[in-house]
Design a protein around this motif. Structure first.
Motif, PDB file in Angstrom:
ATOM      1  N   GLY A 119      -9.288 -13.543  15.804  1.00 28.03           N
ATOM      2  CA  GLY A 119      -9.516 -14.924  15.375  1.00 28.03           C
ATOM      3  C   GLY A 119      -8.274 -15.762  15.579  1.00 28.03           C
ATOM      4  O   GLY A 119      -7.297 -15.314  16.203  1.00 28.03           O
ATOM      5  N   ILE A 120      -8.275 -16.972  15.022  1.00 31.39           N
ATOM      6  CA  ILE A 120      -7.200 -17.932  15.272  1.00 31.39           C
ATOM      7  C   ILE A 120      -5.953 -17.638  14.441  1.00 31.39           C
ATOM      8  O   ILE A 120      -4.841 -18.013  14.815  1.00 31.39           O
ATOM      9  CB  ILE A 120      -7.709 -19.368  15.000  1.00 31.39           C
ATOM     10  N   ARG A 121      -6.080 -16.925  13.327  1.00 28.78           N
ATOM     11  CA  ARG A 121      -4.958 -16.709  12.411  1.00 28.78           C
ATOM     12  C   ARG A 121      -3.946 -15.736  13.003  1.00 28.78           C
ATOM     13  O   ARG A 121      -4.329 -14.677  13.519  1.00 28.78           O
ATOM     14  CB  ARG A 121      -5.500 -16.189  11.070  1.00 28.78           C
ATOM     15  N   GLN A 126      -0.522 -12.452   7.598  1.00 28.98           N
ATOM     16  CA  GLN A 126      -1.236 -12.011   6.390  1.00 28.98           C
ATOM     17  C   GLN A 126      -1.667 -10.566   6.525  1.00 28.98           C
ATOM     18  O   GLN A 126      -1.540  -9.959   7.588  1.00 28.98           O
ATOM     19  CB  GLN A 126      -2.446 -12.906   6.140  1.00 28.98           C
TER      20      GLN A 126
END
Ligand SMILES: [Zn+2]
Lengths: 136, 383
Positions: A119-121, A126
């Motif tokens: 995904g974009i993260r 995290q």
């Protein structure tokens, strides 16, 4: 592994933690491990349109845990817990089969809840492990 | 006090557009300047409401690009990002710029270019607003809607069909909006039989992914009269937040940001919910129309669904909601949506809404970012 909620000195509990308690503004000085607790389904959904790196379908629930004094992280201060304090957490369900609002679930550890980097993260920004909720 | 007026407005065709963000913004901005009779060089401030042009397209710095393209240099520019409520936040910024005396002529242009991405990618860009403990579980904004809808239906004994009727109503309204992405009536069976997206919500409970732009021109009322008699007044504007982490809210069926922002706007306008003649609500998901119509004070908590069932919110009802077709049929280009809501109210208040026209002197727009994380409420009135 632990599923840590955070508690301020006035006994307010949140998951996740915040720099200042959202209820009173004091720092959160204590943690409460929810990983061995049983929670109750507040609501749930099965998502069929999932982003890159997420299982499809993705079953999700908001679960509410009761936090009693005895679960305090080593604290014996009687003012540290507010009686009847609850805390909620969002998480994947292991299955949505037969799940209804009010059902009991327990946390089950999963190393990778979705594929980091798909995904974009930013993957390094995290953690990607955590707990799914398994109907009891 | 000199009130803040809107003297020009526009929106582009919403939908699957070939144009990229710079072109979309310039198209809406140019049209609004023409509508107002204002030249780009007359602008003191130029704001752009946009969530994610960098993430969607790899184009940042769009306000400066727009200023150059519209002959507005050396106007002060800024990009207003408040995710889905960037448009409403832009109205707040534009209002502030004029009310403070910092600008005598301000244009706000909202826009987003999204359709070149897959649904999964676009959903992920939007979901990137979530907290890491939410994001790692793959939660999406539609998932929050599904969980909230289930809770609402359970808590207030509302029938599933009532959510479907929101979609039916807003599609019917959109039929008469030449700028809407979908100009197609749908019947209740089609909604209720459409594929599940986030149980219990189905495809027709969700707005589409959209390209588009909309614009508004603001100035002091004393200046407005030099240009036109056909203007509207921003009588109230308020903004507020709710928790970033959605599950930390005490009542999952209440959006605190809607409650707080509307109270600020009502107080500023010296109005209450009973004074509103027409409203544009942020129906990104059908359930949101219920939550907002209750949290804005139009209906009691848990009763919003009955208003839809009874036709109160139809175009010919006592309180028409989403005469434009709403995000549901008009489309939802993130940064443009809040601006386009005000465009609909502008047309309604000036009597320019054509087949969608209702009898209205006071209109309210509620623009919601995240899943109620950030909210702006605007009240527009005839002068
Ligand atoms: Zn506290």
């Amino acid at each position: 592994m632990t599923l840590d909620a955070y508690r301020c000195e006035n006994g307010h509990v949140t998951y996740p933690g915040h720099t200042r308690c959202p209820d009173c503004g004091e720092p959160q000085t204590d943690t409460v491990d929810l990983s061995e607790e049983t929670g109750e389904v507040v609501t749930w959904t099965t998502s069929t349109a999932t982003p890159p790196g997420v299982r499809e379908p993705n079953h999700l629930a908001i679960v509410e845990f009761e936090v009693s004094e005895s679960h305090s992280d080593g604290s014996s201060d009687s003012s540290a817990g507010v009686d009847g304090e609850t805390v909620r957490a969002l998480g994947q369900l292991t299955t949505a089969d037969g799940v209804e609002i009010g059902d009991e679930v327990e946390p089950v550890y999963v190393e990778e809840l979705r594929e980091p980097g798909a995904g974009i993260r930013e993957p390094e920004s995290q953690e990607w492990d955590g707990y799914r909720f398994e109907p009891v | 006090m000199d009130r803040v007026a809107i003297i020009g407005a526009s929106m582009t065709q919403f939908g699957d557009r070939d144009a990229w963000i710079r072109e979309l913004l310039a198209e809406a901005g140019d049209s609004a300047l023409r509508d107002a009779g204002v030249d780009g060089s007359d602008l003191d401030h130029l704001y752009v409401s946009n969530m994610a042009s960098g993430e969607f397209e790899g184009q940042t710095g769009v306000p400066n690009a727009l200023a150059h393209d519209l002959n507005a240099v050396p106007a002060y520019t800024a990009r207003i990002d408040q995710t889905s409520s960037s448009g409403g936040a832009g109205i707040f910024a534009a209002w502030q710029s004029v009310a403070s005396g910092a600008s005598e002529m301000t244009m706000l242009v909202g826009g987003e270019k999204m359709t070149h991405r897959t649904t999964g990618e676009a959903t992920d860009v939007i979901a990137s607003l979530t907290h890491p403990v939410e994001y790692k579980h793959g939660v999406t904004l539609p998932s929050f809607a599904g969980m909230t809808a289930r809770k609402y239906l359970d808590e207030y004994d509302a029938p599933r069909e009532s959510l479907g009727k929101v979609a039916v109503k807003n599609h019917k309204n959109g039929l008469d909006n030449p700028h809407a992405q979908f100009r197609k009536e749908v019947d209740l069976d089609t909604v209720l039989d459409s594929p599940i997206v986030a149980d219990p919500l189905r495809l027709y409970d969700f707005c589409p992914i959209t390209d588009g732009s909309a614009a508004l021109v603001f100035c002091p009322e004393s200046v407005a009269r030099e240009y036109t008699d056909d203007y509207v007044v921003v009588s109230g504007v308020g903004g507020a937040t709710d928790t970033h982490v959605v599950h930390e809210r005490d009542d999952p069926t209440t959006m605190g940001g809607v409650v707080e922002s509307s109270q600020i706007a009502y107080e500023m306008a010296d109005r209450g919910p009973e004074d509103i003649d027409v409203a544009e609500l942020h129906d990104m998901f059908t359930i949101l129309e219920f939550l907002q119509s209750e949290d804005l004070g139009f209906f009691e908590k848990g009763e919003g669904w009955k208003a839809v069932e009874e036709g109160v919110t139809d175009r010919d009802g006592d309180l028409p909601i989403n005469t434009s077709g709403g995000l549901k049929s008009k489309g939802h280009p993130l940064g443009a949506s809040g601006v386009a809501q005000a465009y609909e109210l502008y047309q309604q208040l000036l009597g320019d809404a054509g087949a969608r026209q209702v009898d209205a002197e006071v209109g309210l727009a509620c623009n919601v970012g995240g899943f109620g994380n950030c909210v702006s409420t605007t009240i527009l009135e005839q002068p």
